[in-house]
Motif scaffolding. Sequence first.
Motif, PDB file in Angstrom:
ATOM      1  N   MET A   1       0.842  -1.180   0.000  1.00 18.25           N
ATOM      2  CA  MET A   1       0.000   0.000   0.000  1.00 18.25           C
ATOM      3  C   MET A   1       0.889   1.246   0.000  1.00 18.25           C
ATOM      4  O   MET A   1       1.871   1.310   0.705  1.00 18.25           O
ATOM      5  CB  MET A   1      -0.898  -0.015   1.243  1.00 18.25           C
ATOM      6  N   GLU A   2       0.530   2.205  -0.784  1.00 15.69           N
ATOM      7  CA  GLU A   2       1.296   3.446  -0.885  1.00 15.69           C
ATOM      8  C   GLU A   2       1.348   4.157   0.474  1.00 15.69           C
ATOM      9  O   GLU A   2       0.440   4.061   1.286  1.00 15.69           O
ATOM     10  CB  GLU A   2       0.632   4.338  -1.926  1.00 15.69           C
ATOM     11  N   ALA A   3       2.417   4.882   0.729  1.00 17.81           N
ATOM     12  CA  ALA A   3       2.628   5.573   2.007  1.00 17.81           C
ATOM     13  C   ALA A   3       1.464   6.486   2.364  1.00 17.81           C
ATOM     14  O   ALA A   3       0.986   6.480   3.508  1.00 17.81           O
ATOM     15  CB  ALA A   3       3.924   6.368   1.957  1.00 17.81           C
ATOM     16  N   LYS A   4       0.973   7.248   1.425  1.00 13.13           N
ATOM     17  CA  LYS A   4      -0.120   8.187   1.700  1.00 13.13           C
ATOM     18  C   LYS A   4      -1.396   7.445   2.096  1.00 13.13           C
ATOM     19  O   LYS A   4      -2.150   7.900   2.964  1.00 13.13           O
ATOM     20  CB  LYS A   4      -0.372   9.077   0.488  1.00 13.13           C
ATOM     21  N   GLN A   5      -1.645   6.308   1.501  1.00 18.15           N
ATOM     22  CA  GLN A   5      -2.823   5.514   1.848  1.00 18.15           C
ATOM     23  C   GLN A   5      -2.685   4.904   3.241  1.00 18.15           C
ATOM     24  O   GLN A   5      -3.654   4.823   3.986  1.00 18.15           O
ATOM     25  CB  GLN A   5      -3.060   4.430   0.808  1.00 18.15           C
ATOM     26  N   LYS A   6      -1.479   4.479   3.600  1.00 19.54           N
ATOM     27  CA  LYS A   6      -1.241   3.949   4.942  1.00 19.54           C
ATOM     28  C   LYS A   6      -1.496   5.026   5.991  1.00 19.54           C
ATOM     29  O   LYS A   6      -2.141   4.782   7.011  1.00 19.54           O
ATOM     30  CB  LYS A   6       0.196   3.447   5.085  1.00 19.54           C
ATOM     31  N   ILE A   7      -0.966   6.212   5.734  1.00 25.00           N
ATOM     32  CA  ILE A   7      -1.166   7.336   6.651  1.00 25.00           C
ATOM     33  C   ILE A   7      -2.653   7.642   6.778  1.00 25.00           C
ATOM     34  O   ILE A   7      -3.177   7.805   7.883  1.00 25.00           O
ATOM     35  CB  ILE A   7      -0.385   8.568   6.163  1.00 25.00           C
ATOM     36  N   ALA A   8      -3.343   7.699   5.657  1.00 22.78           N
ATOM     37  CA  ALA A   8      -4.772   8.025   5.648  1.00 22.78           C
ATOM     38  C   ALA A   8      -5.589   6.994   6.410  1.00 22.78           C
ATOM     39  O   ALA A   8      -6.512   7.336   7.157  1.00 22.78           O
ATOM     40  CB  ALA A   8      -5.265   8.138   4.205  1.00 22.78           C
ATOM     41  N   LYS A   9      -5.252   5.729   6.237  1.00 26.69           N
ATOM     42  CA  LYS A   9      -5.993   4.656   6.916  1.00 26.69           C
ATOM     43  C   LYS A   9      -5.861   4.773   8.431  1.00 26.69           C
ATOM     44  O   LYS A   9      -6.842   4.671   9.163  1.00 26.69           O
ATOM     45  CB  LYS A   9      -5.477   3.300   6.444  1.00 26.69           C
ATOM     46  N   ILE A  10      -4.663   5.004   8.905  1.00 27.67           N
ATOM     47  CA  ILE A  10      -4.451   5.144  10.345  1.00 27.67           C
ATOM     48  C   ILE A  10      -5.121   6.409  10.864  1.00 27.67           C
ATOM     49  O   ILE A  10      -5.746   6.410  11.923  1.00 27.67           O
ATOM     50  CB  ILE A  10      -2.955   5.106  10.691  1.00 27.67           C
ATOM     51  N   ALA A  11      -5.019   7.503  10.107  1.00 31.29           N
ATOM     52  CA  ALA A  11      -5.673   8.754  10.514  1.00 31.29           C
ATOM     53  C   ALA A  11      -7.183   8.576  10.601  1.00 31.29           C
ATOM     54  O   ALA A  11      -7.822   9.096  11.526  1.00 31.29           O
ATOM     55  CB  ALA A  11      -5.327   9.868   9.543  1.00 31.29           C
ATOM     56  N   ALA A  12      -7.764   7.836   9.674  1.00 35.58           N
ATOM     57  CA  ALA A  12      -9.212   7.590   9.689  1.00 35.58           C
ATOM     58  C   ALA A  12      -9.633   6.849  10.961  1.00 35.58           C
ATOM     59  O   ALA A  12     -10.724   7.075  11.487  1.00 35.58           O
ATOM     60  CB  ALA A  12      -9.625   6.812   8.444  1.00 35.58           C
ATOM     61  N   GLU A  13      -8.749   6.007  11.469  1.00 33.03           N
ATOM     62  CA  GLU A  13      -9.045   5.279  12.707  1.00 33.03           C
ATOM     63  C   GLU A  13      -9.061   6.195  13.928  1.00 33.03           C
ATOM     64  O   GLU A  13      -9.634   5.859  14.950  1.00 33.03           O
ATOM     65  CB  GLU A  13      -8.034   4.151  12.900  1.00 33.03           C
ATOM     66  N   LEU A  14      -8.436   7.377  13.807  1.00 30.22           N
ATOM     67  CA  LEU A  14      -8.433   8.346  14.905  1.00 30.22           C
ATOM     68  C   LEU A  14      -9.736   9.136  14.991  1.00 30.22           C
ATOM     69  O   LEU A  14     -10.026   9.746  16.013  1.00 30.22           O
ATOM     70  CB  LEU A  14      -7.266   9.336  14.734  1.00 30.22           C
ATOM     71  N   VAL A  15     -10.524   9.109  13.912  1.00 29.28           N
ATOM     72  CA  VAL A  15     -11.767   9.877  13.859  1.00 29.28           C
ATOM     73  C   VAL A  15     -12.850   9.152  14.637  1.00 29.28           C
ATOM     74  O   VAL A  15     -13.072   7.961  14.469  1.00 29.28           O
ATOM     75  CB  VAL A  15     -12.219  10.086  12.394  1.00 29.28           C
ATOM     76  N   GLN A  16     -13.507   9.911  15.508  1.00 28.80           N
ATOM     77  CA  GLN A  16     -14.602   9.366  16.305  1.00 28.80           C
ATOM     78  C   GLN A  16     -15.891  10.073  15.930  1.00 28.80           C
ATOM     79  O   GLN A  16     -15.871  11.195  15.417  1.00 28.80           O
ATOM     80  CB  GLN A  16     -14.309   9.560  17.787  1.00 28.80           C
ATOM     81  N   ASP A  17     -17.029   9.419  16.199  1.00 31.97           N
ATOM     82  CA  ASP A  17     -18.326  10.027  15.922  1.00 31.97           C
ATOM     83  C   ASP A  17     -18.410  11.386  16.599  1.00 31.97           C
ATOM     84  O   ASP A  17     -18.012  11.542  17.756  1.00 31.97           O
ATOM     85  CB  ASP A  17     -19.464   9.137  16.433  1.00 31.97           C
ATOM     86  N   GLY A  18     -18.900  12.367  15.872  1.00 35.32           N
ATOM     87  CA  GLY A  18     -19.072  13.705  16.421  1.00 35.32           C
ATOM     88  C   GLY A  18     -17.875  14.616  16.254  1.00 35.32           C
ATOM     89  O   GLY A  18     -17.956  15.805  16.546  1.00 35.32           O
ATOM     90  N   ASP A  19     -16.732  14.087  15.809  1.00 36.38           N
ATOM     91  CA  ASP A  19     -15.548  14.921  15.596  1.00 36.38           C
ATOM     92  C   ASP A  19     -15.784  15.907  14.459  1.00 36.38           C
ATOM     93  O   ASP A  19     -16.455  15.596  13.477  1.00 36.38           O
ATOM     94  CB  ASP A  19     -14.325  14.063  15.232  1.00 36.38           C
ATOM     95  N   THR A  20     -15.222  17.086  14.596  1.00 34.26           N
ATOM     96  CA  THR A  20     -15.187  18.056  13.516  1.00 34.26           C
ATOM     97  C   THR A  20     -13.792  18.007  12.932  1.00 34.26           C
ATOM     98  O   THR A  20     -12.814  18.110  13.659  1.00 34.26           O
ATOM     99  CB  THR A  20     -15.478  19.482  14.042  1.00 34.26           C
ATOM    100  N   ILE A  21     -13.705  17.830  11.635  1.00 37.14           N
ATOM    101  CA  ILE A  21     -12.415  17.673  10.965  1.00 37.14           C
ATOM    102  C   ILE A  21     -12.226  18.821   9.991  1.00 37.14           C
ATOM    103  O   ILE A  21     -13.081  19.079   9.148  1.00 37.14           O
ATOM    104  CB  ILE A  21     -12.359  16.337  10.201  1.00 37.14           C
ATOM    105  N   VAL A  22     -11.111  19.502  10.107  1.00 31.95           N
ATOM    106  CA  VAL A  22     -10.753  20.552   9.162  1.00 31.95           C
ATOM    107  C   VAL A  22      -9.600  20.012   8.330  1.00 31.95           C
ATOM    108  O   VAL A  22      -8.575  19.619   8.870  1.00 31.95           O
ATOM    109  CB  VAL A  22     -10.318  21.841   9.898  1.00 31.95           C
ATOM    110  N   MET A  23      -9.811  19.957   7.028  1.00 33.40           N
ATOM    111  CA  MET A  23      -8.786  19.413   6.145  1.00 33.40           C
ATOM    112  C   MET A  23      -8.230  20.494   5.242  1.00 33.40           C
ATOM    113  O   MET A  23      -8.975  21.339   4.756  1.00 33.40           O
ATOM    114  CB  MET A  23      -9.374  18.283   5.298  1.00 33.40           C
ATOM    115  N   GLY A  24      -6.958  20.424   5.036  1.00 36.68           N
ATOM    116  CA  GLY A  24      -6.312  21.329   4.102  1.00 36.68           C
ATOM    117  C   GLY A  24      -6.325  20.721   2.719  1.00 36.68           C
ATOM    118  O   GLY A  24      -7.270  20.026   2.343  1.00 36.68           O
ATOM    119  N   VAL A  25      -5.272  20.976   1.993  1.00 33.05           N
ATOM    120  CA  VAL A  25      -5.163  20.456   0.638  1.00 33.05           C
ATOM    121  C   VAL A  25      -3.938  19.567   0.541  1.00 33.05           C
ATOM    122  O   VAL A  25      -3.044  19.643   1.364  1.00 33.05           O
ATOM    123  CB  VAL A  25      -5.060  21.606  -0.390  1.00 33.05           C
TER     124      VAL A  25
END
Length: 109
Positions: A1-25
């Motif tokens: 799996m590409e590095a960016k996808q690995k990072i994204a997958k782990i980051a997605a696991e940090l998100v909990q219901d009700g969280d507000t997420i601000v994303m850049g570009v």
Amino acid sequence: MEAKQKIAKIAAELVQDGDTIVMGVGTTILEFARAIRGRCKLTECLISKKMIKVSKEVIVLADQSKIGIEAFGKIVPLEKISVILCDEDAPQAWVSKLGEDIVWMTAGK
């Protein structure tokens, strides 16, 4: 799996219901948006210093190609960051700068 996808997958696991997420570009952020698609309501917005200033927690998603690179403008001071999620271990030169308050997470290791 590409590095960016690995990072994204782990980051997605940090998100909990009700969280507000601000994303850049960027491509890592795009992969993160794909990873949370379907389980979060997404509203696209650009990151700004004001958003970071009012945030309780700042989590940086970056592959190793972004670490240690001086960019056009500084987005966030290191001391405001809570977590850095990367595909490589923290560079030795950064270890003392990170201190105890910043968590460095490594994807895929």
